[in-house]
Design an enzyme around this catalytic site. Structure first.
Site, PDB file in Angstrom:
ATOM      1  N   GLU A   1       0.799  -1.086  -0.004  1.00 30.97           N
ATOM      2  CA  GLU A   1       0.071   0.106   0.012  1.00 30.97           C
ATOM      3  C   GLU A   1       0.813   1.169   0.128  1.00 30.97           C
ATOM      4  O   GLU A   1       1.528   1.315   0.913  1.00 30.97           O
ATOM      5  CB  GLU A   1      -1.014   0.009   1.277  1.00 30.97           C
TER       6      GLU A   1
ATOM      7  N   CYS B   1      -4.391   7.038   5.904  1.00 26.11           N
ATOM      8  CA  CYS B   1      -4.009   6.653   4.403  1.00 26.11           C
ATOM      9  C   CYS B   1      -5.241   6.856   3.520  1.00 26.11           C
ATOM     10  O   CYS B   1      -5.182   7.206   2.310  1.00 26.11           O
ATOM     11  CB  CYS B   1      -3.678   5.053   4.422  1.00 26.11           C
TER      12      CYS B   1
END
Length: 509
Positions: free
Chosen positions: A245, A282
């Site tokens: 990620e 995030c």
């Protein structure tokens, strides 16, 4: 490589607190990986595996006060946030224990021979097996949920894979404590403590991705760091899966009708989402398309009021603070970019939240304004004012992959009137999770969750949150015409383990 001390640092002052460990040498990385490899057999029994996961959750919960205090000293995220994150981490471990017990993740499929088929079908029996040792690279912003005992570790252990964690330098002391809890839980169930390895240091992370016994890797962090490791994983003599990620802008589209209907609520909600955790999530909304005109003006005013009332906060470390200050300054210097609330330094060690505005026309073509299409980690978002639907579509067409994409619709649009369905169709190629009339911060741990997206959000199509995260660490294998006595128990006709399976085309539970 020379070993260097690893210090715990107070982000509120930037001062070193204590020496925690030393950076691992190449020889030490090798020893930790080999110890993890040696523990594989102990995870073969699913009953032992699930009991280990539950014991790990119990151990973390029992050490809550100690762990939260240490985490707060190293991250400044605050006891309330960290207590909640620890609870999430414990829940996640128990959820994967339930998945292990159920056994559906093994995806058992049995086909008996069929000579009447064209071509004839032999006896085929398929299920999934663990890949091997998994390297886990901890994240800075979730010291529990995406770190030593986080989702990558929990899902890998659930799949039957030992892990070696490369600790994040922002919370090394916490990493050591959590690793001890996991190892203690392993020992309680006869699993070698090497099943959870821990190494510190940048070079150790590089050595880890190159180690021939490492079979896969999970990463949460920056585009630059993640891409370097991804390339290293692909360049190995035997390439391995790398589930990373990396970065996400998490665009939001507010329709003119939605802004006219509830400008105040949307502005306040955006402020809460973009400043949550000092903007260090995030899935923080980093680019928001808002209509020009009175309705959009009302939303911007609401956002201005709410962000102006937000207290300055501490970022996870001073490197991030420096990058944030430099990033917002560079963006604010672009012509026609305005700062209704200027983000920047809130004090010697803190930052103040703010947001920028820019006309959508500036983002329609490649150029200097592309900087606004890159993630800026911290409490800032970019509000893009569009004059018509075409301008909004033009901006969306230029966006890279994201973890999330959000649309705010009016009541009528949500009921099927207008462009609601069309906007969802525009956003779906951009993200792994598409939200309607909500905010992306807050990623529920649930079977249907997907935390991933097109590159650079992630480097694979998998999720790092939710039950299907286990699939990253498994590979299918089929046995053809193998005698029943030689088959794994999972694939035998009498199904002695009572597993969910597809047997000669029929789903059995």
């Amino acid at each position: 490589m020379a070993a260097a001390p690893v210090w715990s640092v107070d982000p509120r002052t930037g001062k070193q607190r204590e020496q925690v460990a030393v950076e691992a040498t190449a020889e030490e990385v090798d020893a930790v990986v080999k110890a993890a490899q040696a523990a594989r057999g102990a995870l073969a029994d699913r009953t032992v595996r699930s009991a280990f996961l539950r014991a790990a959750a119990d151990g973390l919960q029992a050490a809550k006060d100690w762990l939260v205090e240490t985490a707060d000293a190293e991250t400044a995220l605050g006891p309330v946030r960290l207590t909640g994150e620890l609870a999430r981490t414990c829940y996640q471990l128990r959820a994967f224990a339930d998945i292990v017990d159920e056994g559906a993740f093994l995806d058992v499929i049995v086909n008996h021979p069929d000579d009447t088929a064209t071509p004839p079908i032999p006896d085929l029996r398929r299920y999934k097996v663990p890949l091997g040792v998994v390297a886990v690279y901890s994240a800075s912003n979730f010291p529990f949920a995406f770190s030593v005992a986080g989702g990558d570790t929990a899902s890998a252990l659930a799949a039957g894979c030992p892990v070696v964690v490369k600790s994040h330098p922002d919370h090394p002391a916490l990493s050591e404590l959590v690793a001890k809890v996991l190892r203690r839980a392993a020992a309680e169930h006869g699993v070698p403590e090497g099943v959870v390895g821990l190494v510190h240091g940048f070079e150790a992370g590089v050595e880890l991705i190159k180690h021939p016994l490492v079979a896969a890797a999970g990463f949460t962090g920056s585009v630059r760091g993640g891409r370097a490791l991804f390339d290293a994983a692909a360049a190995r003599p035997v390439p391995i899966p790398f589930h990373g990620e990396l970065g996400s802008l998490n665009p939001v589209v507010v329709t003119e009708a939605a802004a006219a209907e509830r400008a105040d609520a949307i502005g306040a909600g955006l402020a809460g989402s973009m400043t949550l955790g000092v903007g260090q999530f995030c899935v923080k909304p980093g680019l928001v398309l808002v209509p020009s005109g009175a309705a959009g003006d009302g939303l911007v005013k609401s956002l201005t009021d709410a962000v102006s009332d937000t207290d300055a906060g501490v970022l996870l470390d001073h490197r991030m603070r420096d990058n944030f200050l430099a990033g917002v300054a560079e963006r604010a210097e672009l012509p026609d970019v305005e700062s209704p609330v200027t983000p920047g330094a809130g004090g010697e060690h803190t930052v103040s939240a703010g947001f920028l505005t820019v006309p959508a026309s500036k983002l329609a073509e490649e150029g200097a304004y592309d900087l606004l299409l890159e993630e800026c980690f911290g409490p800032v978002t970019v509000v893009v004012r569009y004059d018509d639907e075409g301008e909004a579509t033009a901006v969306l067409s230029r966006l890279p992959g994201n973890l999330t994409a959000t649309v705010h619709l009016s009541e009528e649009e949500a009921a099927g009137e207008g462009r609601g369905a069309e906007l969802l169709a525009e956003l779906t190629p951009l993200a792994g999770r598409v939200l309607v009339n909500g905010w992306p911060t807050g990623v529920a741990v649930a079977p249907a969750q997907h935390h991933g997206g097109p590159y650079p959000a992630t480097t694979s199509t998998s999720t790092s949150v939710g039950g299907t995260a286990i699939e990253r660490w498994l590979r299918p294998v089929t046995y053809q015409n193998a005698p029943e006595a030689l088959l794994p128990k999972e694939l035998r006709d009498d199904n002695p383990l009572g597993l969910p399976r597809r047997f000669n085309g029929a789903l059995e539970r």
